[in-house]
Design an enzyme around this catalytic site. Structure first.
Site, PDB file in Angstrom:
ATOM      1  N   SER A   1       0.825  -1.215   0.000  1.00 47.42           N
ATOM      2  CA  SER A   1       0.000   0.000   0.000  1.00 47.42           C
ATOM      3  C   SER A   1       0.857   1.263   0.000  1.00 47.42           C
ATOM      4  CB  SER A   1      -0.920   0.022   1.212  1.00 47.42           C
ATOM      5  OG  SER A   1      -1.694  -1.155   1.272  1.00 47.42           O
TER       6      SER A   1
HETATM    7  N1  SAH Z   1      -0.476  -5.394   3.852  1.00 45.43           N
HETATM    8  C1  SAH Z   1       0.329  -5.711   2.691  1.00 45.43           C
HETATM    9  C2  SAH Z   1      -0.332  -5.381   1.376  1.00 45.43           C
HETATM   10  C3  SAH Z   1      -1.397  -6.338   1.077  1.00 45.43           C
HETATM   11  S1  SAH Z   1      -1.978  -6.486  -0.563  1.00 45.43           S
HETATM   12  C4  SAH Z   1       1.694  -5.068   2.758  1.00 45.43           C
HETATM   13  O1  SAH Z   1       1.987  -4.353   3.715  1.00 45.43           O
HETATM   14  O2  SAH Z   1       2.494  -5.315   1.849  1.00 45.43           O
HETATM   15  C5  SAH Z   1      -3.325  -7.562  -0.147  1.00 45.43           C
HETATM   16  C6  SAH Z   1      -2.930  -8.950   0.252  1.00 45.43           C
HETATM   17  O3  SAH Z   1      -4.097  -9.633   0.666  1.00 45.43           O
HETATM   18  C7  SAH Z   1      -2.330  -9.772  -0.881  1.00 45.43           C
HETATM   19  O4  SAH Z   1      -1.091 -10.259  -0.504  1.00 45.43           O
HETATM   20  C8  SAH Z   1      -3.349 -10.896  -1.077  1.00 45.43           C
HETATM   21  O5  SAH Z   1      -2.772 -12.127  -1.462  1.00 45.43           O
HETATM   22  C9  SAH Z   1      -3.962 -10.985   0.303  1.00 45.43           C
HETATM   23  N2  SAH Z   1      -5.266 -11.627   0.360  1.00 45.43           N
HETATM   24  C10 SAH Z   1      -6.314 -11.525  -0.492  1.00 45.43           C
HETATM   25  N3  SAH Z   1      -7.350 -12.264  -0.054  1.00 45.43           N
HETATM   26  C11 SAH Z   1      -6.940 -12.857   1.098  1.00 45.43           C
HETATM   27  C12 SAH Z   1      -7.564 -13.756   2.029  1.00 45.43           C
HETATM   28  N4  SAH Z   1      -8.815 -14.186   1.871  1.00 45.43           N
HETATM   29  N5  SAH Z   1      -6.844 -14.141   3.095  1.00 45.43           N
HETATM   30  C13 SAH Z   1      -5.579 -13.724   3.292  1.00 45.43           C
HETATM   31  N6  SAH Z   1      -4.942 -12.868   2.453  1.00 45.43           N
HETATM   32  C14 SAH Z   1      -5.620 -12.456   1.377  1.00 45.43           C
END
Ligand code: SAH
Length: 221
Positions: free
Chosen positions: A66
């Protein structure tokens, strides 16, 4: 070109003052955590020079780390004091989990994509963020094993709040989550008022979709 460690410290200070303080985030503990965590180590080596820029970056598998301001804003909405147990859904690079680890007692973070979970786990360990536990699982179901939590932060967008998340919070807890369509969403802060969970709309955001049981199934809009 590789920037030296000192230049990264300078870039982080510029990021905090120019992007985060300037847009109104005031929590000093959050600002200090963002000055400390080496964001450039959470992106691919070829992206390092852009790690402190005012936008999200790709981290592979169609996912993103993000924008710094959004990390600062979401974290400050949790109003952490240091004694909390926090759950993050969507570990991704591990950057947000590293920030949370400096602000709370214990952090659990759940990721659905196995290579992202294992990369983040290794990096967090290497950098000494020892109060973070990475779980490979469907975070739309929360993480029941260590519930209840003082705060839950969801970093992928959901069509609606997954019911298990509110069930895994203390009544005094806080949930921060982007809710809406797959393109744009509203960042919401959920807290209880008179024993009923109520959302507060914070601002429009654009997150990658939450998958899993309570997430997006496929091609819905
Ligand atoms: N917080 C992260 C950015 C996340 S991007 C950082 O600091 O880099 C969103 C993430 O959510 C992705 O890695 C994606 O794979 C994950 N995601 C999507 N659906 C999900 C689910 N149901 N359970 C766990 N992770 C999930």
């Amino acid at each position: 070109m590789n920037l030296s460690a000192d230049e990264f410290v300078f870039k982080r200070e510029q990021m905090v003052s120019g992007q985060i303080v300037r847009r109104g985030v005031k929590d000093q503990r959050v600002l200090d955590a963002m000055r400390r965590v080496p964001r450039h180590l959470f992106v691919k080596p070829e992206m390092r020079d852009f790690a402190y820029a005012d936008y999200p970056l790709p981290i592979g598998y169609e996912q993103t780390i993000s924008q710094p301001y959004i990390v600062g804003l979401m974290t400050s909405l949790l109003d952490l004091k240091g004694s909390e147990r926090v759950l993050e859904i969507g570990t991704g690079s591990g950057y947000q989990a590293a920030i949370l680890s400096l602000l709370a007692q214990e952090v659990h973070t759940v990721e659905l994509i196995a290579p992202l979970a294992s990369q983040a786990e290794a990096l967090l360990k290497q950098l000494g963020y020892n109060n973070v536990k990475v779980h490979l699982s469907d975070g739309s179901l929360g993480w029941q094993e260590d519930a209840p939590y003082d705060a839950i932060l969801v970093t992928a967008s959901a069509p609606r709040v997954p019911p298990p998340l509110l069930k895994q919070l203390y009544p005094t807890g806080k949930l921060v989550i982007p809710v809406g369509g797959q393109g744009y969403q509203t960042l919401e802060l959920w807290t209880q008022e008179n024993s009923v969970w109520q959302p507060q709309e914070i601002l429009p955001v654009a997150f990658v979709p939450l998958r899993g049981v309570h997430g997006w199934k496929g091609d819905e809009i």
